[in-house]
Structures are given as C-alpha cells and as structure tokens.
Scaffold this motif. Structure first.
Motif, short mmCIF file in Angstrom:
data_model
loop_
_atom_site.label_atom_id
_atom_site.label_comp_id
_atom_site.label_asym_id
_atom_site.label_seq_id
_atom_site.Cartn_x
_atom_site.Cartn_y
_atom_site.Cartn_z
N ASP A 1 73.20 116.42 4.90
CA ASP A 1 73.23 117.39 5.91
C ASP A 1 73.52 116.95 7.35
O ASP A 1 72.90 116.07 7.73
CB ASP A 1 72.05 118.33 5.99
CG ASP A 1 72.25 119.54 6.75
OD1 ASP A 1 73.10 120.43 6.41
OD2 ASP A 1 71.49 119.58 7.86
N GLU A 2 74.75 117.28 7.92
CA GLU A 2 74.95 116.87 9.25
C GLU A 2 74.08 116.93 10.28
O GLU A 2 73.62 116.01 11.08
CB GLU A 2 76.24 117.53 9.95
CG GLU A 2 77.63 116.79 9.32
CD GLU A 2 78.79 117.70 9.76
OE1 GLU A 2 79.39 117.28 10.56
OE2 GLU A 2 79.44 118.72 8.93
N THR A 3 73.36 118.24 10.26
CA THR A 3 72.36 118.51 11.28
C THR A 3 71.41 117.59 11.04
O THR A 3 70.59 116.94 11.91
CB THR A 3 71.85 120.08 11.09
OG1 THR A 3 72.92 120.76 10.86
CG2 THR A 3 71.16 120.44 12.31
N PHE A 4 70.82 117.39 9.95
CA PHE A 4 69.85 116.65 9.58
C PHE A 4 69.87 115.00 10.02
O PHE A 4 69.05 114.52 10.48
CB PHE A 4 69.39 116.61 8.03
CG PHE A 4 68.22 115.96 7.54
CD1 PHE A 4 66.92 116.43 7.65
CD2 PHE A 4 68.36 114.63 7.26
CE1 PHE A 4 65.84 115.81 7.13
CE2 PHE A 4 67.28 113.98 6.68
CZ PHE A 4 65.69 114.33 6.70
N ASN B 1 80.25 115.18 3.77
CA ASN B 1 80.52 116.19 2.95
C ASN B 1 81.85 115.66 2.22
O ASN B 1 82.11 114.27 2.08
CB ASN B 1 81.17 117.53 3.72
CG ASN B 1 82.02 117.05 4.87
OD1 ASN B 1 82.97 116.39 4.46
ND2 ASN B 1 81.94 117.63 6.03
N VAL C 1 72.06 114.24 12.47
CA VAL C 1 72.11 113.95 14.10
C VAL C 1 70.62 114.19 14.42
O VAL C 1 70.24 113.27 15.25
CB VAL C 1 73.02 115.39 14.63
CG1 VAL C 1 72.47 115.42 16.06
CG2 VAL C 1 74.29 115.33 14.17
N ASN C 2 69.77 114.95 13.81
CA ASN C 2 68.37 114.95 14.32
C ASN C 2 67.60 113.45 13.83
O ASN C 2 66.81 113.22 14.52
CB ASN C 2 67.71 116.21 13.49
CG ASN C 2 67.92 117.46 14.11
OD1 ASN C 2 68.31 117.73 15.07
ND2 ASN C 2 67.59 118.28 13.22
N ASP C 3 68.04 113.06 12.81
CA ASP C 3 67.33 111.90 12.14
C ASP C 3 67.69 110.67 13.30
O ASP C 3 67.01 109.70 13.61
CB ASP C 3 67.99 111.33 11.01
CG ASP C 3 67.42 110.18 10.49
OD1 ASP C 3 66.20 110.25 10.14
OD2 ASP C 3 68.30 109.16 10.14
N GLU D 1 65.94 111.66 16.98
CA GLU D 1 64.20 111.47 16.81
C GLU D 1 64.19 109.95 16.61
O GLU D 1 62.88 109.71 16.45
CB GLU D 1 64.13 112.27 15.67
CG GLU D 1 63.76 113.77 15.67
CD GLU D 1 63.56 114.60 14.88
OE1 GLU D 1 63.11 113.76 13.34
OE2 GLU D 1 63.72 115.94 14.79
#
Lengths: 192, 139
Positions: B86-89, B109, B91-93, B96
C-alpha cells in the motif's frame, strides 16, 4: 590406493566379458551368457524362493540387471560370482517385498512357502525333502544362503565370501551354525 | 546293570547318522522341476526388449520430472500472485524511518511494479528496476 583383487579369470570368460562390454557384440554375447548360466542361476534362486513362478520373475530381473550393469563389472571376481551376487540380492529383495506386500512376518511367509511346496506341481521331493526345506527356511538369511551354496552348489568359502561380501571366517561360523541347527533338527525329528 | 539293548551297531553309527541322511538327501538334488521346455523358452530378445523398455520409461520419467519441476518453478516465479504494498503504508514506513522494505522489490500497484528503495545519506531513493530514469527521492 585401492589394490585390484587378483582372481583367475579364464581366457574364454575374459573374451565373453570383452564382448559383453562392447555395444556391437553385446547382444550376441548376452545370448551366450544366458545360455551358459540360466540353469545354475535358476536353481540358485529357486532354492531361496521355492516357487517356480517367483523364480521365473526374479530370474528375468536378474538378467535385466546384468545386461544393464555389465559396464560396471570391475572384473575383480569371476563373472559367475558377480551374477550369483546379483541373483542373491534380487532374491532377498523379492522376499522382503513379498513380506511387505502381504504384511507377512518372516515365519508366516516361510510356512506358507513350505505348505505351497506340497501342492506345487513342479516340486518332486518327498516328505523328507520338504522337511529339510522347512528346516533350511527357518535359518537366518545368511546362514541359509551359506548352507545352500556350500551344500548344493559346492562353492568354496572364498567364492561365497565374494558373493555375499562377508569374511571367510564369518562364513565358516555361519555354515557351522547352520549345519549344527540342521543336524539337531534332524535328530530331534522322529520321522527322519 | 544290563545294557539297554543287546543289539550292536557299527562304530560311530549314530554320530554319522544325521550326516548320512543329509548326504542321502543331497543325492536327490533335482527336487525342483520346471515346466516342459522352460529353459528353451527363456528368450534373450525378450529380456533385452524388456530392459530397453524399462530404460526408456525410466529416462522418460526422469525427463518428465525435471521438466515438471522447471515448469513449477517458472510458474511460481512469473505468474505467482504478487503482493502489492500500500502506497500510504510505504510512505509512512519511510517517514517513520522503519525501512521495512529496504532493498526489496516493491509492487505498489499493477502499473508501478519492480520498485525498490534505498537509503543514501537520509535520502530515500526509490527507483524502478525496469527503467533507469524512473526514480523518486524522498528527503
């Protein structure tokens, strides 16, 4: 370095081995080999399996193995000794597979084999022969085969040693034990 | 005391009795018979034919097994279901600073696949393995 064992192989046998290892003469040499050895091999297997049909199956497999692996024969023993060894291994494997297939214990299997002998149209022995076969059948595999090779085939311990891959000393012990057991069974048995 | 029997037997008679019986049975060697013309009917041609058939089927089996294993490996590598990240995941990874997927091939995707990211001096460079010029820098 491993030393090559010295065995006396006749010139005729050497010639036959040479032909067997040559792809051009292999088939005709194999025909010659089968004709020379079929009776000896048959009876050697038959004494272990007792039944003709079983013996026939194993004999075919033995010859297939010989044909297939003749190139691997290192000529460290006589050709007949090597063939005996294949026949012995095939027979023992056949008995083991029979045990597994019918879920027999060795005792039950040998009793069945002896009982079948009485009905066997290709068995010409009398009650005395059946009893001797029954005593031999009860022997442990190595003692049995040593006794048979010595008693029926008059093989030398050295030859038996090459066939079974066991030392001559151990074979002599096995033969002595087998003979004593047979003698004891004979003297215990009133009908003898 | 009288002996149990007044009959006499030859010297060592009983000692050799069992041995003699064994010898006697041995003389009757041909207890195993074979069907008529059995030995004549053993055909070397049939044995050779059988061996060749066996060898053929053994080789066929080995070849088929190897081919099957190769096909399975190929299918597993090329057509196996890809796990998309997942893209958001992602980016957060990166933000963070977990970097769970560092150095791994990423399938974001079905259109953006074969991405990988690396950390160079706190700069995350995402690049596409299929295209040298397709990369993203996250500072």
């Amino acid at each position: 370095m491993r030393q090559k064992k010295s065995v006396v192989i006749s010139a005729l046998e050497k010639e036959l081995i040479k032909k067997l290892k040559n792809s051009k003469s292999k088939d005709s040499a194999f025909r010659e080999l089968v004709n020379q050895s079929k009776k000896n091999l048959y009876f050697q297997i038959r004494r272990l399996l007792l039944d003709h049909e079983d013996t026939n199956d194993v004999l075919q497999n033995v010859y297939i193995k010989i044909y297939r692996s003749i190139q691997k024969f290192k000529e460290e023993s006589k050709l007949s000794t090597w063939m005996y060894r294949i026949a012995y291994n095939e027979s023992i494997n056949y008995l083991k597979s029979k045990e597994k297939k019918y879920l027999f214990s060795s005792d039950v299997m040998y009793n069945t084999m002896i009982n079948n002998l009485r009905e066997d149209p290709y068995f010409d022995g009398d009650e005395l022969d059946i009893k001797l076969q029954a005593i031999i059948a009860k022997l442990p595999p190595k003692q049995k085969v040593v006794f048979q090779m010595k008693y029926y085939d008059d093989l030398k311990f050295k030859e038996i040693s090459q066939i079974l891959g066991t030392s001559v000393g151990a074979l002599k012990t096995s033969y002595h034990l087998a003979k004593n057991k047979i003698k004891k069974e004979i003297s215990d048995n009133q009908t003898f | 005391m009288r002996s149990s029997s007044s009959f006499k037997v030859p010297n060592k008679y009983f000692k050799n009795f069992d041995v003699e019986i064994l010898e006697k049975i041995k003389l009757n060697k041909n207890i195993f018979n074979v069907p008529e013309n059995y030995f004549e009917s053993i055909s070397t041609e049939r044995i050779i034919e059988k061996e060749k058939t066996k060898t053929f089927y053994r080789n066929l089996f080995i070849t088929s097994s190897i081919t099957l294993v190769l096909i399975i490996l190929l299918v597993f590598n090329n057509f196996g279901e890809k796990e998309f990240v997942d893209e958001t995941f992602l980016v957060n990874d990166i933000l963070e600073e977990n970097y769970d997927y560092i150095g791994e091939n990423l399938y974001i995707n079905q259109y953006s696949k074969n991405y990988t990211y690396q950390n160079f001096d706190n700069q995350i460079i995402m690049s596409n393995l299929d295209n040298d010029f397709d990369y993203i820098i996250v500072e």
